[in-house]
Design an enzyme around this catalytic site. Sequence first.
Site, PDB file in Angstrom:
ATOM      1  N   HIS A 131       0.711  -1.201  -0.036  1.00  0.00           N
ATOM      2  CA  HIS A 131      -0.092  -0.058   0.007  1.00  0.00           C
ATOM      3  C   HIS A 131       0.756   1.176  -0.084  1.00  0.00           C
ATOM      4  O   HIS A 131       0.768   1.984  -0.890  1.00  0.00           O
ATOM      5  CB  HIS A 131      -0.979  -0.133   1.235  1.00  0.00           C
ATOM      6  N   HIS A 136       1.576   4.990  -2.778  1.00  0.00           N
ATOM      7  CA  HIS A 136       1.955   6.583  -2.724  1.00  0.00           C
ATOM      8  C   HIS A 136       3.109   7.124  -3.416  1.00  0.00           C
ATOM      9  O   HIS A 136       3.134   8.037  -4.007  1.00  0.00           O
ATOM     10  CB  HIS A 136       2.403   6.551  -0.956  1.00  0.00           C
ATOM     11  N   GLU A 177      -5.349   9.824   0.172  1.00  0.00           N
ATOM     12  CA  GLU A 177      -5.666   8.402   0.112  1.00  0.00           C
ATOM     13  C   GLU A 177      -6.817   8.161  -1.035  1.00  0.00           C
ATOM     14  O   GLU A 177      -6.820   6.935  -1.819  1.00  0.00           O
ATOM     15  CB  GLU A 177      -5.907   7.893   1.201  1.00  0.00           C
ATOM     16  N   SER A 196      -4.177   1.190  -4.730  1.00  0.00           N
ATOM     17  CA  SER A 196      -3.611   0.008  -4.198  1.00  0.00           C
ATOM     18  C   SER A 196      -4.644  -1.234  -3.848  1.00  0.00           C
ATOM     19  O   SER A 196      -4.214  -2.306  -3.315  1.00  0.00           O
ATOM     20  CB  SER A 196      -2.868   0.115  -2.722  1.00  0.00           C
TER      21      SER A 196
END
Length: 285
Positions: A131, A136, A177, A196
């Site tokens: 993740h 990111h 996010e 993700s």
Amino acid sequence: MYGANTDSELRGDYSRARSDFTVEQSWHAYSEADHALWRHLYARQSQLVPQYACREFADGLARTDCADAVPDLARVSTALQRASGWSLVAVPGFIPDEQFFRHIAARRFPVTVWLRTPEEFDYLVEPDIFHDFFGHVPMLFDRRFADFVQRYGEQGLKALDAGALPMAARLYWYTVEFGLIDAGDGLRAYGAGILSSGGETPYSVESAEPLRVRFDMARCMRTRYRIDAYQKTYFVIRSFDELADAMAQPLAPLIERLRAEPELEPDRLYPGDVPVAPRAARLAA
């Protein structure tokens, strides 16, 4: 994300963490089974990128060159430094809010070192290295977005001092996010929590079930969110300049104004919202 937002026992090994909660990644400790699981995860998610991710994410992912094995954070940091002045720091898992803000304010992105198990392929409670890295790191190669995240870290420290962490957390949640962008190539995802996730990637862009509204900073900071289900609302920007412009002004005056406002539920529209249609509805039209 934030270390203070879970009541679960933390999963990582914090016994070797330094005072800033960084650790050595110990890349050579990953097993061949770990690398095989990484390749499986990467293959699934990377297949979704051309159809659902924004161009900046796709470009950044290509620059990570991490399809074949769990990434070596030090190696990728070298390329990231050249692109945007950011580096990656290994952490055992969730870290305290203040340390999280301090790292990103200094252009250091914390990446969890442990990898999920095969049984957690589709869902896990805490963010793992897949993740944190796949979701990111690609966007941090884009300097506009990277500057926004650094500025968020600086403002987040001030929000923490002002006792306004929930409002700051919502801003991060609904942009970094779970953000969507509606630019020249249509509605696409840029948020790490979306990109993700094998299920939420198409859901966020195509499903008629969730709400999608144009990004508004105050609306975003007032809106609650869920961590155990797909999002009920997504906020949609038109460009990454919009995020930079929103973060150019101090958050303190906005926070003070919003203290008197009620929190908003994530499953309904409110006056002033500008709805955004899912991709499927646009194609049908």
